[in-house]
Design a protein around this motif. Structure first.
Motif, PDB file in Angstrom:
ATOM      1  N   TRP A  10      26.022  41.600  22.106  1.00 41.35           N
ATOM      2  CA  TRP A  10      27.406  41.216  22.336  1.00 41.35           C
ATOM      3  C   TRP A  10      27.636  41.102  23.843  1.00 41.35           C
ATOM      4  O   TRP A  10      27.063  41.854  24.625  1.00 41.35           O
ATOM      5  N   PHE A  11      28.468  40.147  24.237  1.00 43.54           N
ATOM      6  CA  PHE A  11      28.821  40.008  25.647  1.00 43.54           C
ATOM      7  C   PHE A  11      30.147  39.271  25.732  1.00 43.54           C
ATOM      8  O   PHE A  11      30.612  38.657  24.758  1.00 43.54           O
ATOM      9  N   ARG A  12      30.764  39.324  26.896  1.00 43.22           N
ATOM     10  CA  ARG A  12      32.067  38.682  27.077  1.00 43.22           C
ATOM     11  C   ARG A  12      32.000  37.738  28.279  1.00 43.22           C
ATOM     12  O   ARG A  12      31.519  38.120  29.348  1.00 43.22           O
ATOM     13  N   LEU A  13      32.481  36.520  28.067  1.00 44.26           N
ATOM     14  CA  LEU A  13      32.587  35.544  29.149  1.00 44.26           C
ATOM     15  C   LEU A  13      34.027  35.513  29.660  1.00 44.26           C
ATOM     16  O   LEU A  13      34.972  35.639  28.878  1.00 44.26           O
ATOM     17  N   PRO A  14      34.220  35.312  30.960  1.00 39.18           N
ATOM     18  CA  PRO A  14      35.574  35.240  31.498  1.00 39.18           C
ATOM     19  C   PRO A  14      36.250  33.928  31.122  1.00 39.18           C
ATOM     20  O   PRO A  14      35.595  32.998  30.635  1.00 39.18           O
ATOM     21  N   LYS A 118      19.128  42.522  43.874  1.00 40.75           N
ATOM     22  CA  LYS A 118      19.600  43.898  43.760  1.00 40.75           C
ATOM     23  C   LYS A 118      19.495  44.394  42.322  1.00 40.75           C
ATOM     24  O   LYS A 118      19.488  43.604  41.367  1.00 40.75           O
ATOM     25  N   LEU A 119      19.374  45.704  42.194  1.00 36.55           N
ATOM     26  CA  LEU A 119      19.407  46.344  40.891  1.00 36.55           C
ATOM     27  C   LEU A 119      20.863  46.611  40.517  1.00 36.55           C
ATOM     28  O   LEU A 119      21.695  46.894  41.387  1.00 36.55           O
ATOM     29  N   LEU A 120      21.147  46.519  39.219  1.00 35.20           N
ATOM     30  CA  LEU A 120      22.501  46.752  38.734  1.00 35.20           C
ATOM     31  C   LEU A 120      22.531  48.017  37.882  1.00 35.20           C
ATOM     32  O   LEU A 120      21.596  48.286  37.127  1.00 35.20           O
ATOM     33  N   SER A 121      23.592  48.765  38.014  1.00 38.87           N
ATOM     34  CA  SER A 121      23.807  49.957  37.194  1.00 38.87           C
ATOM     35  C   SER A 121      24.828  49.613  36.128  1.00 38.87           C
ATOM     36  O   SER A 121      26.018  49.445  36.421  1.00 38.87           O
ATOM     37  N   LEU A 122      24.367  49.467  34.880  1.00 42.57           N
ATOM     38  CA  LEU A 122      25.221  49.016  33.794  1.00 42.57           C
ATOM     39  C   LEU A 122      25.726  50.178  32.948  1.00 42.57           C
ATOM     40  O   LEU A 122      25.080  51.230  32.886  1.00 42.57           O
ATOM     41  N   PRO A 123      26.863  49.995  32.275  1.00 38.26           N
ATOM     42  CA  PRO A 123      27.351  51.038  31.361  1.00 38.26           C
ATOM     43  C   PRO A 123      26.346  51.374  30.270  1.00 38.26           C
ATOM     44  O   PRO A 123      26.275  52.515  29.808  1.00 38.26           O
ATOM     45  N   VAL A 149      20.270  37.169  36.042  1.00 38.96           N
ATOM     46  CA  VAL A 149      20.203  38.588  35.703  1.00 38.96           C
ATOM     47  C   VAL A 149      19.064  38.786  34.703  1.00 38.96           C
ATOM     48  O   VAL A 149      18.927  38.018  33.749  1.00 38.96           O
ATOM     49  N   ALA A 150      18.249  39.807  34.941  1.00 39.25           N
ATOM     50  CA  ALA A 150      17.204  40.204  34.002  1.00 39.25           C
ATOM     51  C   ALA A 150      17.538  41.589  33.469  1.00 39.25           C
ATOM     52  O   ALA A 150      17.776  42.517  34.248  1.00 39.25           O
ATOM     53  N   LEU A 151      17.551  41.718  32.155  1.00 39.87           N
ATOM     54  CA  LEU A 151      17.954  42.958  31.496  1.00 39.87           C
ATOM     55  C   LEU A 151      16.956  43.276  30.394  1.00 39.87           C
ATOM     56  O   LEU A 151      16.666  42.430  29.551  1.00 39.87           O
ATOM     57  N   GLU A 174      31.220  33.926  44.572  1.00 43.57           N
ATOM     58  CA  GLU A 174      32.057  34.097  43.386  1.00 43.57           C
ATOM     59  C   GLU A 174      31.230  34.018  42.108  1.00 43.57           C
ATOM     60  O   GLU A 174      31.435  34.795  41.172  1.00 43.57           O
ATOM     61  N   TYR A 175      30.270  33.082  42.069  1.00 47.00           N
ATOM     62  CA  TYR A 175      29.455  32.963  40.869  1.00 47.00           C
ATOM     63  C   TYR A 175      28.541  34.177  40.682  1.00 47.00           C
ATOM     64  O   TYR A 175      28.314  34.615  39.549  1.00 47.00           O
ATOM     65  N   SER A 176      28.026  34.725  41.762  1.00 41.31           N
ATOM     66  CA  SER A 176      27.233  35.956  41.640  1.00 41.31           C
ATOM     67  C   SER A 176      28.082  37.076  41.055  1.00 41.31           C
ATOM     68  O   SER A 176      27.626  37.839  40.192  1.00 41.31           O
ATOM     69  N   ALA A 177      29.320  37.184  41.529  1.00 40.50           N
ATOM     70  CA  ALA A 177      30.219  38.226  41.032  1.00 40.50           C
ATOM     71  C   ALA A 177      30.550  38.008  39.557  1.00 40.50           C
ATOM     72  O   ALA A 177      30.633  38.975  38.775  1.00 40.50           O
ATOM     73  N   ILE A 178      30.734  36.730  39.161  1.00 38.71           N
ATOM     74  CA  ILE A 178      31.013  36.449  37.756  1.00 38.71           C
ATOM     75  C   ILE A 178      29.845  36.877  36.878  1.00 38.71           C
ATOM     76  O   ILE A 178      30.025  37.534  35.847  1.00 38.71           O
ATOM     77  N   LEU A 179      28.607  36.506  37.280  1.00 42.92           N
ATOM     78  CA  LEU A 179      27.447  36.853  36.452  1.00 42.92           C
ATOM     79  C   LEU A 179      27.251  38.362  36.397  1.00 42.92           C
ATOM     80  O   LEU A 179      26.914  38.914  35.346  1.00 42.92           O
ATOM     81  N   GLU A 180      27.463  39.038  37.514  1.00 41.85           N
ATOM     82  CA  GLU A 180      27.341  40.494  37.503  1.00 41.85           C
ATOM     83  C   GLU A 180      28.377  41.100  36.556  1.00 41.85           C
ATOM     84  O   GLU A 180      28.085  42.051  35.820  1.00 41.85           O
ATOM     85  N   GLY A 181      29.583  40.543  36.548  1.00 43.11           N
ATOM     86  CA  GLY A 181      30.599  41.027  35.625  1.00 43.11           C
ATOM     87  C   GLY A 181      30.203  40.817  34.175  1.00 43.11           C
ATOM     88  O   GLY A 181      30.413  41.683  33.323  1.00 43.11           O
ATOM     89  N   ILE A 182      29.616  39.642  33.868  1.00 40.60           N
ATOM     90  CA  ILE A 182      29.153  39.379  32.502  1.00 40.60           C
ATOM     91  C   ILE A 182      28.074  40.380  32.109  1.00 40.60           C
ATOM     92  O   ILE A 182      28.067  40.907  30.986  1.00 40.60           O
TER      93      ILE A 182
END
Length: 206
Positions: A10-14, A118-123, A149-151, A174-182
């Motif tokens: 599951w994921f959410r798009l803005p 960069k590495l991301l810290s996800l919920p 993003v690789a997960l 802005e696009y980097s921030a959007i993808l990180e948010g997704i």
């Protein structure tokens, strides 16, 4: 929120993103007409054509989802982007190693002039990283910005790869921030638990 199989995800798009396939160009052209001024629509359609050609190149990359983002751009116009989500087998069952290897391969790609890693810290706590930069593809005349993003999905041993690509390179941050948010919304556990049956007031009294 969108669900896909193998594994369930599951994921959410803005706002501004529209699920598409290669047959949806006419529908997207209608959306551009609504968002753009008449004198800007032709340029927006050219960008859309570039993005749809990019989408054609992605059809053999284990895609499970594609969307096109159409956002008003000041003072007039439309900024377009392609979001894609793929599941790729890795043969590697150590999630953190899988992600690091994927990030290194992306960073070293001869097609990408990397500007961010960069590495991301996800919920979800799943190992995850982001790579972004300017992409140059054979046969594509305009430079493209791409954030990826690789997960790792530990149970299936697969790698989730999410891309956000746009010809509007001026909006790269802005696009980097959007993808990180997704990426922060991706989960392998249904975020909406099934509703329990309503309690009967007669049963409450017995």
């Amino acid at each position: 929120m969108t669900q896909r199989s193998t594994p369930p995800m599951w994921f959410r798009l803005p706002p501004g993103f529209h699920d598409v396939c290669l047959d949806d160009c006419d529908r997207l052209d209608d959306i551009i007409e609504l968002l753009a001024e008449d004198h800007e629509a032709a340029a927006a359609r050219r960008d859309l054509d570039d993005l749809m050609r990019l989408l054609e190149r992605l059809t053999d990359q284990h895609l499970i989802h594609t969307s096109i983002g159409l956002h008003p751009e000041q003072p007039t116009g439309v900024a377009g982007s392609v979001f894609s989500l793929a599941l790729r087998p890795t043969g590697q069952h150590t999630p953190s190693i899988t992600v690091v290897r994927a990030l290194l391969a992306m960073e070293r790609s001869p097609l990408l002039r990397c500007s961010e890693v960069k590495l991301l810290s996800l919920p979800s706590t799943a190992p995850c990283g982001l790579v972004a930069g300017t992409l140059s593809l054979p046969g594509v005349d305009v430079p493209l910005f791409q954030a990826r993003v690789a997960l790792a999905h530990a149970e299936s041993g697969q790698l989730v790869v999410a891309d956000l690509t746009s010809a509007s390179v001026q909006h790269s941050a802005e696009y980097s921030a959007i993808l990180e948010g997704i990426a922060h919304t991706i989960t392998f556990i249904n975020p909406v638990p099934p509703q329990s049956a309503p309690v009967s007031r007669i049963q409450e009294l017995t």
